[in-house]
Each structure stands twice: as structure tokens, then as C-alpha cells.
Write a protein that holds these residues in place. Sequence first.
Motif, PDB file in Angstrom:
ATOM      1  N   VAL A   1       0.108   6.921  -6.633  1.00 24.20           N
ATOM      2  CA  VAL A   1      -1.127   7.707  -6.681  1.00 24.20           C
ATOM      3  C   VAL A   1      -0.827   9.189  -6.462  1.00 24.20           C
ATOM      4  CG1 VAL A   1      -3.322   8.139  -5.507  1.00 24.20           C
ATOM      5  CG2 VAL A   1      -2.616   5.790  -6.000  1.00 24.20           C
ATOM      6  N   ALA A   2       0.075   9.488  -5.533  1.00 24.32           N
ATOM      7  CA  ALA A   2       0.440  10.881  -5.267  1.00 24.32           C
ATOM      8  C   ALA A   2       0.983  11.539  -6.524  1.00 24.32           C
ATOM      9  CB  ALA A   2       1.462  10.946  -4.139  1.00 24.32           C
TER      10      ALA A   2
ATOM     11  N   GLU B   1       0.606   4.179  -2.800  1.00 26.57           N
ATOM     12  CA  GLU B   1       0.324   5.580  -2.489  1.00 26.57           C
ATOM     13  C   GLU B   1       1.340   6.518  -3.142  1.00 26.57           C
ATOM     14  OE1 GLU B   1      -0.978   8.553   1.095  1.00 26.57           O
ATOM     15  OE2 GLU B   1      -0.403   6.501   1.587  1.00 26.57           O
TER      16      GLU B   1
ATOM     17  N   HIS C   1      -6.411  -0.073   3.215  1.00 29.84           N
ATOM     18  CA  HIS C   1      -5.388   0.916   2.865  1.00 29.84           C
ATOM     19  C   HIS C   1      -5.776   1.660   1.589  1.00 29.84           C
ATOM     20  CE1 HIS C   1      -2.333   0.113   5.839  1.00 29.84           C
ATOM     21  NE2 HIS C   1      -2.270  -1.184   5.536  1.00 29.84           N
ATOM     22  N   LEU C   2      -6.234   0.898   0.602  1.00 34.74           N
ATOM     23  CA  LEU C   2      -6.561   1.499  -0.694  1.00 34.74           C
ATOM     24  C   LEU C   2      -7.681   2.523  -0.569  1.00 34.74           C
ATOM     25  CD1 LEU C   2      -6.630  -0.178  -4.101  1.00 34.74           C
ATOM     26  CD2 LEU C   2      -8.683   1.056  -3.381  1.00 34.74           C
TER      27      LEU C   2
ATOM     28  N   ILE D   1      -6.288   5.659   0.852  1.00 31.78           N
ATOM     29  CA  ILE D   1      -5.525   6.379  -0.177  1.00 31.78           C
ATOM     30  C   ILE D   1      -6.472   7.103  -1.123  1.00 31.78           C
ATOM     31  CG2 ILE D   1      -4.013   6.062  -2.175  1.00 31.78           C
ATOM     32  CD1 ILE D   1      -2.783   3.661  -0.622  1.00 31.78           C
TER      33      ILE D   1
ATOM     34  N   ARG E   1      -7.743  10.234   0.464  1.00 28.74           N
ATOM     35  CA  ARG E   1      -6.742  11.292   0.566  1.00 28.74           C
ATOM     36  C   ARG E   1      -6.503  12.002  -0.768  1.00 28.74           C
ATOM     37  NH1 ARG E   1      -4.399   7.775   4.482  1.00 28.74           N
ATOM     38  NH2 ARG E   1      -3.048   6.684   2.997  1.00 28.74           N
ATOM     39  N   TYR E   2      -6.636  11.264  -1.862  1.00 29.07           N
ATOM     40  CA  TYR E   2      -6.306  11.844  -3.166  1.00 29.07           C
ATOM     41  C   TYR E   2      -7.528  11.992  -4.073  1.00 29.07           C
ATOM     42  CZ  TYR E   2      -1.497  11.092  -1.730  1.00 29.07           C
ATOM     43  OH  TYR E   2      -0.302  11.132  -1.050  1.00 29.07           O
TER      44      TYR E   2
ATOM     45  N   ALA F   1       0.827  -1.213   0.000  1.00 31.28           N
ATOM     46  CA  ALA F   1       0.000   0.000   0.000  1.00 31.28           C
ATOM     47  C   ALA F   1       0.861   1.262   0.000  1.00 31.28           C
ATOM     48  CB  ALA F   1      -0.930  -0.004   1.210  1.00 31.28           C
ATOM     49  N   GLN F   2       1.997   1.230   0.665  1.00 35.27           N
ATOM     50  CA  GLN F   2       2.900   2.385   0.657  1.00 35.27           C
ATOM     51  C   GLN F   2       3.436   2.645  -0.746  1.00 35.27           C
ATOM     52  OE1 GLN F   2       5.868   1.506   3.632  1.00 35.27           O
ATOM     53  NE2 GLN F   2       4.630   2.341   5.289  1.00 35.27           N
TER      54      GLN F   2
END
Length: 268
Positions: free
Chosen positions: A115-116, A112, A152-153, A156, A159-160, A108-109
Motif C-alpha cells: 500500500v505504501a 502495508e 490492521h487493514l 492501514i 494511514r494512507y 498485514a505488514q
Amino acid sequence: MHSDLTQKDIVSYVALGDSFTEGMSDPYPDSDSVPNGRYRGWADRVAEHLARHVGEVRYANLAVRGRLAGQIMTEQVPRAVELAPDLITLCAGGNDIIRPGGDPDATAQILEAGVARLSGTGARLVLFTGFDTGSLSVMRHLRGKVSTYNMHLRAIADRYDCDVVDMWSMRVLADPRAWSWDRLHFSTEGHRRIALRVCEVLGVPVDEDWGAPWPPTEPRDWRSARQEDLHWAREYLVPWIGRRLTGRSSGDGLSAKRPNLEPCSPCE
């Protein structure tokens, strides 16, 4: 609030991922060979549906079978940023989680970070949860890892500001007919239903229901089921284990099937 893609004259779409997004095992009618033939898959189908409602759809599919999340982030994400599309779909992490020792937290890290970077393009970004493996004997033991990754997904995505296609809740995928002979990839019908679900999330009109009940099936005797299990183990399980033990991938030496944004015709 996401923009309505069907109100644009021209839409550019880039699909990122592994075999799921490449389209295995949904070959085009003109495919001459498997596994190296031309695959269609849900992403091609989404582009085709979108082309029915937009003046022009330019579509690239950078997905390559066997790719791990880190490979997708380093090989595909920079190209997607360069193409600067209106729409990006990203499904990654499945190959990481199914491997021995696969860590959904670490995966997941990695996701992310990608995705960022993609969110900086201003594109509408769509992520996919993992499907519920509880009905699949070969992957039932992964259910806890998949559900952890899904949490986690979703965080994420929040957040985005990403759209999410919730594969876990698609109970129609529990039917064996949604899966190909290898029991690792979706069948043509599975891909068709997933494409309809993606269109629903995007707000693209379709004429069919992805959740329509499957037609009844004839019962199978235990001998037929046993023969199918033996065939699967010989043709798919043993080669898959061999690749894991030797560090090889089904995608070694392969490149993206649609590396550039090219016009896509409507589905028939």
C-alpha cells in the motif's frame, strides 16, 4: 477528499489480487471451460459500470488465483506502479490467512508495504476487509483471524487515505446463493452484489441495490443437503487439501487475464 472519477474524460483502473479479484467463479457466457475459462467477476463489472459514466475506461486486471500477499506485492504491485492508473483496487491476504499457521499480523505488514508503494502513484486506492466467515461451516474457525486482519487493514487505510469496501458488514453474503459450489469463491450473484457495493464506495451511480433481500427459497430435505456435502468434499475439499500438502497452487502456470490497460465497454 477523493476526486470524482465520473467527472474525468478518461479513467484508468488497475485491479490487484487473487481469485476473488480475478473473478472466480463468475464465468463469461463465452467461457468454454472452468477453471481455465474467462472469468468476469466484480472488478470487470465495476469497470463496466464506470464506463457508462466516463468517456473512456482503460482497465487492467493483474489478479491471479491462489496468489499469496507476498506474491501480489512482488508480482503485481510493480506493474501497477508502472501503469500509473487513476484507480487501484487491492485485495490480498485471504490465501495467507486460510492456510494452517496463517498469521494476520505478519500478513498485514506485507500488505502495508504494498500500500505504501501504491500510494506514491497518486491513484485513488481501494482496500477490502475480509468477509464474515461465521456463516460458512468450512471457514467458521477463521473468524477471529479475519477480524484481526480487518482491524490492521482499517488502520492501514487510515494511514494512507484509502477507501475501504467493508465486506464484513455485507450480511447478504451470508446467504449460500452468494457462493459457488466450491464454497470458497463467490457466485455470479455474489460478484454482482459486490460490484454494486464497490461502485457505492467510489460514488459511481448504479440502478440496483447490493443489499436487496434474497428471494425466498424452497426448503431442502436432509438427504439433498447430505448429497451436496459429499459432492463438495469430493470435488473441492480433497483437491484443495492436496494442493496445500504438496505446496501447489491453483494459479500455478497462470498469468493475469488483462495485463495491460485496455478499453472497457459499458455493461449492458
